[in-house]
Scaffold this motif. Structure first.
Motif, PDB file in Angstrom:
ATOM      1  N   ARG A  44       0.955  -1.115   0.019  1.00 46.45           N
ATOM      2  CA  ARG A  44       0.005   0.028   0.135  1.00 46.45           C
ATOM      3  C   ARG A  44       0.827   1.111   0.154  1.00 46.45           C
ATOM      4  NH1 ARG A  44      -3.213  -0.796   4.592  1.00 46.45           N
ATOM      5  NH2 ARG A  44      -2.952  -2.338   3.881  1.00 46.45           N
ATOM      6  N   ALA A  45       2.057   1.166   0.778  1.00 44.88           N
ATOM      7  CA  ALA A  45       2.751   2.232   0.979  1.00 44.88           C
ATOM      8  C   ALA A  45       3.430   2.655  -0.212  1.00 44.88           C
ATOM      9  CB  ALA A  45       4.135   2.420   2.228  1.00 44.88           C
ATOM     10  N   GLY A  47       2.266   1.899  -3.376  1.00 44.54           N
ATOM     11  CA  GLY A  47       1.389   2.313  -4.222  1.00 44.54           C
ATOM     12  C   GLY A  47       1.107   3.955  -4.220  1.00 44.54           C
ATOM     13  N   HIS A  48       1.238   4.272  -2.782  1.00 41.20           N
ATOM     14  CA  HIS A  48       1.035   5.644  -2.558  1.00 41.20           C
ATOM     15  C   HIS A  48       2.159   6.452  -3.177  1.00 41.20           C
ATOM     16  CE1 HIS A  48      -1.611   4.855   1.294  1.00 41.20           C
ATOM     17  NE2 HIS A  48      -2.328   4.779  -0.001  1.00 41.20           N
ATOM     18  N   VAL A  49       3.401   5.712  -3.108  1.00 46.16           N
ATOM     19  CA  VAL A  49       4.481   6.689  -3.472  1.00 46.16           C
ATOM     20  C   VAL A  49       4.538   6.669  -5.233  1.00 46.16           C
ATOM     21  CG1 VAL A  49       7.143   6.383  -3.940  1.00 46.16           C
ATOM     22  CG2 VAL A  49       6.211   6.019  -1.676  1.00 46.16           C
ATOM     23  N   LEU A  51       1.605   6.620  -7.139  1.00 46.19           N
ATOM     24  CA  LEU A  51       0.748   7.353  -7.254  1.00 46.19           C
ATOM     25  C   LEU A  51       1.180   8.888  -7.115  1.00 46.19           C
ATOM     26  CD1 LEU A  51      -2.224   7.834  -7.998  1.00 46.19           C
ATOM     27  CD2 LEU A  51      -2.691   7.893  -5.649  1.00 46.19           C
ATOM     28  N   ALA A  52       1.892   9.297  -6.266  1.00 45.06           N
ATOM     29  CA  ALA A  52       2.529  10.370  -6.176  1.00 45.06           C
ATOM     30  C   ALA A  52       3.347  10.928  -7.299  1.00 45.06           C
ATOM     31  CB  ALA A  52       3.254  10.589  -4.617  1.00 45.06           C
TER      32      ALA A  52
END
Length: 88
Positions: A44-45, A47-49, A51-52
């Motif tokens: 999940r982390a 994926g956040h990176v 996406l950013a």
């Protein structure tokens, strides 16, 4: 006045033996088969990176389009881009 240390500086340092290393694998608490929540959190982390990074690329591209539309590609636009790309 300086102290006379005598032969202290010429004595060899004592050899310190390191403790024996075990060849058994280290078991970490919460990591492994039962720790699938840790792997999900890591994914999940990540994926956040990712996406950013995509959002950053898209907004940077939009900024370039707006600057080109406002300043144009003539001498003013070239001067702006040249000044903006110089290291501070």
């Amino acid at each position: 006045m300086l102290n006379d240390y005598g032969s202290f500086a010429t004595q060899p340092l004592p050899i310190q033996r390191l403790p024996h290393r075990s060849t058994e694998p280290v078991k970490l608490k919460g990591v492994g088969g039962e720790g699938s929540a840790d792997a999900a959190g890591l994914a999940r982390a990540g994926g956040h990176v990712a996406l950013a990074g995509v959002v950053s690329r898209v907004t940077g591209f939009a900024r370039t389009i707006v600057v080109a539309a406002v300043l144009g590609t003539a001498a003013v636009g070239d001067a702006y881009n040249g000044a903006n790309n110089l290291p501070c």
